[in-house]
Design an enzyme around this catalytic site. Structure first.
Site, PDB file in Angstrom:
ATOM      1  N   CYS A   1      19.011 -37.222  31.237  1.00 34.31           N
ATOM      2  CA  CYS A   1      19.815 -36.523  30.224  1.00 34.31           C
ATOM      3  C   CYS A   1      19.134 -35.229  29.779  1.00 34.31           C
ATOM      4  O   CYS A   1      19.794 -34.210  29.565  1.00 34.31           O
ATOM      5  CB  CYS A   1      20.007 -37.393  28.983  1.00 34.31           C
ATOM      6  SG  CYS A   1      20.284 -39.135  29.309  1.00 34.31           S
ATOM      7  N   ASP A   2      17.814 -35.258  29.605  1.00 35.86           N
ATOM      8  CA  ASP A   2      17.124 -34.149  28.926  1.00 35.86           C
ATOM      9  C   ASP A   2      16.160 -33.342  29.800  1.00 35.86           C
ATOM     10  O   ASP A   2      15.621 -32.335  29.332  1.00 35.86           O
ATOM     11  CB  ASP A   2      16.343 -34.710  27.717  1.00 35.86           C
ATOM     12  CG  ASP A   2      17.264 -35.390  26.721  1.00 35.86           C
ATOM     13  OD1 ASP A   2      18.428 -34.961  26.615  1.00 35.86           O
ATOM     14  OD2 ASP A   2      16.848 -36.363  26.072  1.00 35.86           O
TER      15      ASP A   2
ATOM     16  N   CYS B   1      15.248 -40.491  28.101  1.00 32.64           N
ATOM     17  CA  CYS B   1      16.161 -40.317  29.231  1.00 32.64           C
ATOM     18  C   CYS B   1      15.915 -38.982  29.936  1.00 32.64           C
ATOM     19  O   CYS B   1      16.410 -37.935  29.498  1.00 32.64           O
ATOM     20  CB  CYS B   1      17.613 -40.396  28.760  1.00 32.64           C
ATOM     21  SG  CYS B   1      18.802 -40.122  30.077  1.00 32.64           S
TER      22      CYS B   1
END
Ligand code: FAD
Ligand code: NAP
Length: 313
Positions: free
Chosen positions: A139-140, A136
């Site tokens: 997200c990261d 992701c």
């Protein structure tokens, strides 16, 4: 304390399919209960711009899903934070067991559990998950400011992730096992024009390499599938974007499946192999897998459920 909740329609999943089913079944006065699962809002909550939702030239994925949830609630759906751990479809009313301890009894069930990220299945990938290996970018990606990253995959997700990561990373290498991408042409165009992105064609990743203490990624061992030549591609982050698998674990032994795990539905409907159980969205669709098609199937499932329940009365 454990409770039993009875409902005419239980909707499992809170992606576009689940929320659309909730809007339609609420408007049909079926007072649906929707269980959100571990990813409230579904897959679109892990992306950024969505540019193909009709009526919105551009909207952030998480914002779109917040709007859908609000819409479902405004129509009267009961939206619950819970996760269904098992289902009994052998007798009616159907029974679903929630992680919270709640037992749900439903006359009809709409399955909208969508899909989950696929992994390469390498032991080293498993070892570095959360320590440089991710599925992701939204997200990261932030953790890789000024660093080099590798993305593997050739579909829309991989190309979007690669493009998104250029906001942070100094260099993005996209590794793909063939010599052409399957993603939409408009995205490919953006990818090829981006000076931060390099594409390695006909290449697979054999191993993620890194340090032990602290645990962290330093590169991937890549292999050219045509020449057999291997090389280490240095990177601090490795993003796996090789597609998604249907989340059919709950029903795999109870319902007929197709194409390696997708829930089968009678063509042109959302009726599954058990009467009173309906399926919509990425859980059943291995062809289109879009937010708008999932929402369309969510609508169909609510209408199918409404008609089926009326016939039972
Ligand atoms: P999902 O969105 O997968 O939602 C599944 C839901 O089921 C989740 O809420 C989950 O919590 C719930 N669930 C699962 N198991 C359980 C359980 N046991 N109990 C309770 N709940 C459960 N499509 C587009 O049209 N445009 C885009 O721009 C686009 N971008 C994308 C970007 C990314 C990074 C990804 C991964 C996908 C993208 N897609 C896009 C595809 C789109 O997100 C999916 O087609 C769509 O979300 C599928 O909707 P769904 O409702 O079927 O399932
Ligand atoms: P996808 O379209 O299935 O693509 C998966 C990619 O990963 C393919 O290029 C595939 O290679 C590669 N791959 C699969 N297994 C692999 C392995 N073991 N090793 C190396 N590579 C592997 O999946 P996706 O990109 O996640 O997209 C899923 C669905 O969501 C699609 O329908 C897509 O259109 C939709 N989506 C839409 C948008 C958008 O509309 N903007 C954005 C994201 C996703 P091959 O090409 O060789 O098969």
């Amino acid at each position: 304390m454990s409770e039993t909740k009875k409902t005419k329609v239980l909707i499992i999943g809170s992606g576009p399919a689940g929320y659309t089913a909730a809007v339609y079944s609420s408007r049909a006065m079926l007072e649906p209960v929707l269980v959100q699962g571990l990813q409230p809002g579904g897959q679109l909550t892990i992306t950024t711009e969505v540019e193909n939702w009709p009526g919105e030239t551009e909207i952030q994925g998480p914002d779109l899903m917040v709007k859908m949830e609000a819409h479902a609630k405004a129509m009267g759906a009961e939206v619950l934070t819970d996760y269904i751990t098992s289902l009994d479809l052998s007798k009616r009313p159907f029974t679903a067991y929630g992680d919270s301890g709640t037992t749900y009894e439903a006359d009809a069930i709409i399955l909208a559990t969508g899909a989950q990220a696929r992994w390469l299945g390498l032991p080293s990938e498993e070892k570095f998950k959360g320590f440089g290996v991710s599925a992701c970018a939204t997200c990261d990606g932030f953790f890789y400011r000024g660093r080099e990253v590798v993305v593997i995959g050739g579909g829309n997700t991989a190309v979007e992730e690669a493009l998104f990561l250029t906001n942070f990373a100094s260099k993005v290498t996209l590794i793909h096992r063939r010599d052409s991408l399957r993603s939409e042409k408009i995205l490919q165009d953006r990818l090829f024009k981006n000076p931060k992105i390099e594409v390695m064609w006909d290449t697979t990743v054999e191993e993620v390499v890194g340090t032990e203490a602290p645990l962290g990624v330093t590169g991937v061992r890549a292999k050219n599938v045509k020449t057999g030549e291997e090389s280490i591609v240095p990177c601090d982050g490795f993003f796996v974007a090789i597609g998604h698998a249907p989340a059919s674990e709950l029903v795999k032994d109870q319902l007929k499946l197709h194409s390696g795990g997708y829930v089968w539905v009678e063509p042109g409907t959302t009726h599954t192999s058990i009467e009173g159980v309906f399926a919509a969205g990425d859980l059943t669709d291995h062809t289109y897998r879009q937010a708008v098609t999932s929402a369309g199937m969510g609508c169909m499932a609510a209408l199918d459920a409404e008609r089926w329940l009326a016939e039972q009365d």
